[in-house]
Write an enzyme that holds these catalytic residues in place. Structure first.
Site, PDB file in Angstrom:
ATOM      1  N   TYR A   8      32.568  44.931  40.349  1.00 50.06           N
ATOM      2  CA  TYR A   8      32.733  43.269  40.334  1.00 50.06           C
ATOM      3  C   TYR A   8      32.187  42.917  41.548  1.00 50.06           C
ATOM      4  O   TYR A   8      30.896  41.549  41.328  1.00 50.06           O
ATOM      5  CB  TYR A   8      33.948  42.391  39.585  1.00 50.06           C
ATOM      6  CG  TYR A   8      34.195  42.625  38.049  1.00 50.06           C
ATOM      7  CD1 TYR A   8      34.436  42.386  37.447  1.00 50.06           C
ATOM      8  CD2 TYR A   8      35.620  43.083  38.019  1.00 50.06           C
ATOM      9  CE1 TYR A   8      34.828  42.878  35.861  1.00 50.06           C
ATOM     10  CE2 TYR A   8      36.296  43.984  36.765  1.00 50.06           C
ATOM     11  CZ  TYR A   8      35.271  43.338  35.870  1.00 50.06           C
ATOM     12  OH  TYR A   8      35.853  43.731  34.673  1.00 50.06           O
ATOM     13  N   ARG A  24      40.121  38.318  30.834  1.00 45.04           N
ATOM     14  CA  ARG A  24      40.408  38.297  32.154  1.00 45.04           C
ATOM     15  C   ARG A  24      39.236  38.744  33.023  1.00 45.04           C
ATOM     16  O   ARG A  24      39.764  38.671  34.472  1.00 45.04           O
ATOM     17  CB  ARG A  24      41.065  40.298  32.120  1.00 45.04           C
ATOM     18  CG  ARG A  24      41.934  40.529  33.378  1.00 45.04           C
ATOM     19  CD  ARG A  24      42.814  41.317  32.834  1.00 45.04           C
ATOM     20  NE  ARG A  24      43.648  41.969  33.643  1.00 45.04           N
ATOM     21  CZ  ARG A  24      44.429  42.614  34.455  1.00 45.04           C
ATOM     22  NH1 ARG A  24      45.174  41.308  34.296  1.00 45.04           N
ATOM     23  NH2 ARG A  24      44.776  43.537  35.342  1.00 45.04           N
TER      24      ARG A  24
END
Length: 248
Positions: free
Chosen positions: A245, A213
């Protein structure tokens, strides 16, 4: 060299999963080096593994070194070659997430269910729970879309051309769910087991549903999607959990 893979595997006592992994790694090795095994071709092969995780590198090098020793024992090779499989892992306080080479995920495999589960996570960012609830009626393969309904509404997701053949094969069965168990979904543990077996078979046992994911997130970010857009694709209420991220 490919002709010697099966005799080599027959000479070892391997579980079915391990045998699949060995076969995949050795075919990949033979396709790369061809009939020329020498220090130069082995160095090029070792260099080609640079994008893999430490665990995957060690597994592949160990497999190939065993094969090289077998070829020497059988006098196929006049010289004994052994690649250095001592790989130092780099440690840091913050683990660095990088995009992986995922070509092995699309290769032919005996673990079809686990492969499709992995691709649904990798390409669509779905969780095992979401995958468990997928019905064939949720897919429109002609329009290449998946309509995923949840308590937060409907998410319309585009199906890539690379994913489509795997779904078309699964859709040939006349059943209610994409993964159907007597018109009921399988348990979450079943999905994790299927995924684990597939990942082990391609030498990626260190990966998980969560890490796949994360690969989806990194790939979408690299494609230019904003943090808000990725949050919407994942069906998140807020993009807060994605901030790490986008700060990388």
């Amino acid at each position: 060299m490919i002709a010697f893979i099966e005799p080599f595997l027959a000479s070892k006592s391997l579980a079915n999963n391990s045998q699949q992994s060995y076969r995949y790694d050795l075919r990949q090795f033979c396709q790369q080096v061809g009939q020329r095994i020498n220090p130069e071709t082995l160095a090029l092969y070792q260099q080609s593994l640079s994008g893999l995780t430490v665990a995957a590198k060690k597994r592949k090098l160990s497999t190939v070194n065993q094969f090289l020793y077998y070829l020497y024992q059988q006098r196929v090779l006049a010289d004994y070659f052994k690649m250095d499989d001592r790989i130092e892992a780099s440690f840091s306080l913050k683990p660095q997430l990088t995009r992986l080479d995922t070509s092995a995920f699309y290769a032919e495999t005996a673990f079809l269910k686990g492969q499709l589960i992995a691709l649904l996570i990798l390409e669509l960012g779905l969780t095992p729970s979401e995958i468990a609830g997928l019905r064939l009626a949720d897919f429109d393969l002609g329009l290449q879309v998946l309509r995923l309904q949840s308590h937060r509404g409907i998410r319309v997701m585009t199906l890539s051309r690379t994913l489509l053949p795997f779904l078309e094969r699964a859709a040939e069965a006349q059943q209610l769910y994409l993964f159907d168990h007597d018109a009921k979904p399988f348990s979450r543990q079943w999905f994790f087991n299927q995924l684990r077996d597939f990942l082990e078979s391609i030498g990626c046992a260190e990966l998980s549903a969560q890490s796949l994911r994360e690969q989806f997130i990194l790939n979408e970010k690299a494609a230019g999607k904003s943090i808000i857009e990725v949050a919407q694709l994942l069906g998140l209420k807020s993009p807060i959990t994605l901030e790490k991220y986008y700060k990388m």
